[in-house]
Design a protein around this motif. Structure first.
Motif, PDB file in Angstrom:
ATOM      1  N   CYS A  82     -54.811  66.514   9.422  1.00  0.00           N
ATOM      2  CA  CYS A  82     -53.729  65.658   9.935  1.00  0.00           C
ATOM      3  C   CYS A  82     -53.800  65.598  11.453  1.00  0.00           C
ATOM      4  O   CYS A  82     -53.730  66.627  12.133  1.00  0.00           O
ATOM      5  N   HIS A 120     -45.610  70.125   9.208  1.00  0.00           N
ATOM      6  CA  HIS A 120     -46.200  68.982   8.524  1.00  0.00           C
ATOM      7  C   HIS A 120     -45.350  68.574   7.326  1.00  0.00           C
ATOM      8  O   HIS A 120     -45.352  69.242   6.292  1.00  0.00           O
ATOM      9  N   PHE A 125     -51.644  64.532  13.636  1.00  0.00           N
ATOM     10  CA  PHE A 125     -50.464  64.987  14.379  1.00  0.00           C
ATOM     11  C   PHE A 125     -50.329  66.512  14.333  1.00  0.00           C
ATOM     12  O   PHE A 125     -49.841  67.127  15.288  1.00  0.00           O
ATOM     13  N   CYS A 126     -50.783  67.142  13.240  1.00  0.00           N
ATOM     14  CA  CYS A 126     -50.838  68.615  13.231  1.00  0.00           C
ATOM     15  C   CYS A 126     -51.829  69.096  14.283  1.00  0.00           C
ATOM     16  O   CYS A 126     -51.572  70.074  14.986  1.00  0.00           O
ATOM     17  N   HIS A 183     -47.600  62.033   8.565  1.00  0.00           N
ATOM     18  CA  HIS A 183     -46.871  63.161   9.146  1.00  0.00           C
ATOM     19  C   HIS A 183     -45.672  62.507   9.829  1.00  0.00           C
ATOM     20  O   HIS A 183     -45.854  61.663  10.722  1.00  0.00           O
TER      21      HIS A 183
HETATM   22 ZN    ZN Z   1     -49.463  66.975   9.954  1.00  0.00          ZN
END
Ligand code: ZN
Ligand code: AMP
Length: 145
Positions: free
Chosen positions: A12, A54, A14-15, A103
């Motif tokens: 992910c 998340h 954004f993670c 996310h």
């Molecule tokens: Zn994420």
């Protein structure tokens, strides 16, 4: 096996940004939230407000994270107001709604004089539709399972 719309956290983006492993122009960060500029902005100052945990969607967010997320959202809005007092706040939830990063994130999209925002022509709503919709939206969904 997770559904396709829920990538493992390692995949992910954004993670990765929240872990400082992927680059981002971060404008705010605290223990539970992060905000950074959208890499393909719809307008100058388009910013994303993201919980570090998340979750794909708002309905998956643990309630104890509502307040920190809202607080960061308001903080970013105050900053955006230095650029324009006109802006949209939005969440795209689900692929049909335009979600491409699974996310959870709020978009804060400043609007300026030269940009049309919403279509001017909208369909009306009949009384019957309004009654049915209001009834549907006036009660909570039953929990899954
Ligand atoms: Zn994420
Ligand atoms: P959504 O359609 O709501 O899922 O929006 C995802 C947003 O994330 C889009 O506006 C993208 O431009 C933005 N985006 C995707 N990857 C990145 C990234 N690495 N850094 C910043 N913004 C991104």
């Amino acid at each position: 096996m997770p559904p396709a719309s829920d990538p493992p956290q390692g995949a992910c983006i954004f993670c990765s940004i929240a872990r400082h492993e992927a680059p981002a122009r971060i404008v705010h960060e605290d223990e539970q939230t992060i905000a950074f500029l959208d890499i393909f902005p719809l307008s100058r100052g388009h910013t994303l407000v993201v919980p570090k945990a998340h979750v794909d969607r708002l309905t998956d967010l643990p309630p104890d994270q509502y307040a920190p997320l809202m607080s960061t959202l308001a903080r970013v809005c105050r900053r955006v107001e230095k650029m324009s007092r006109h802006y949209n706040i939005g969440i795209n939830q689900g692929a049909l709604a335009g979600q491409i990063v699974f996310h959870l994130h709020f978009h804060v999209i400043p609007r300026y004089e030269d940009q049309p925002t919403f279509p001017r022509h909208r369909r009306g709503i009949t009384d019957q539709e309004a009654v049915e919709l209001a009834a549907l939206l006036s009660t909570d969904a039953s929990p899954p399972g």
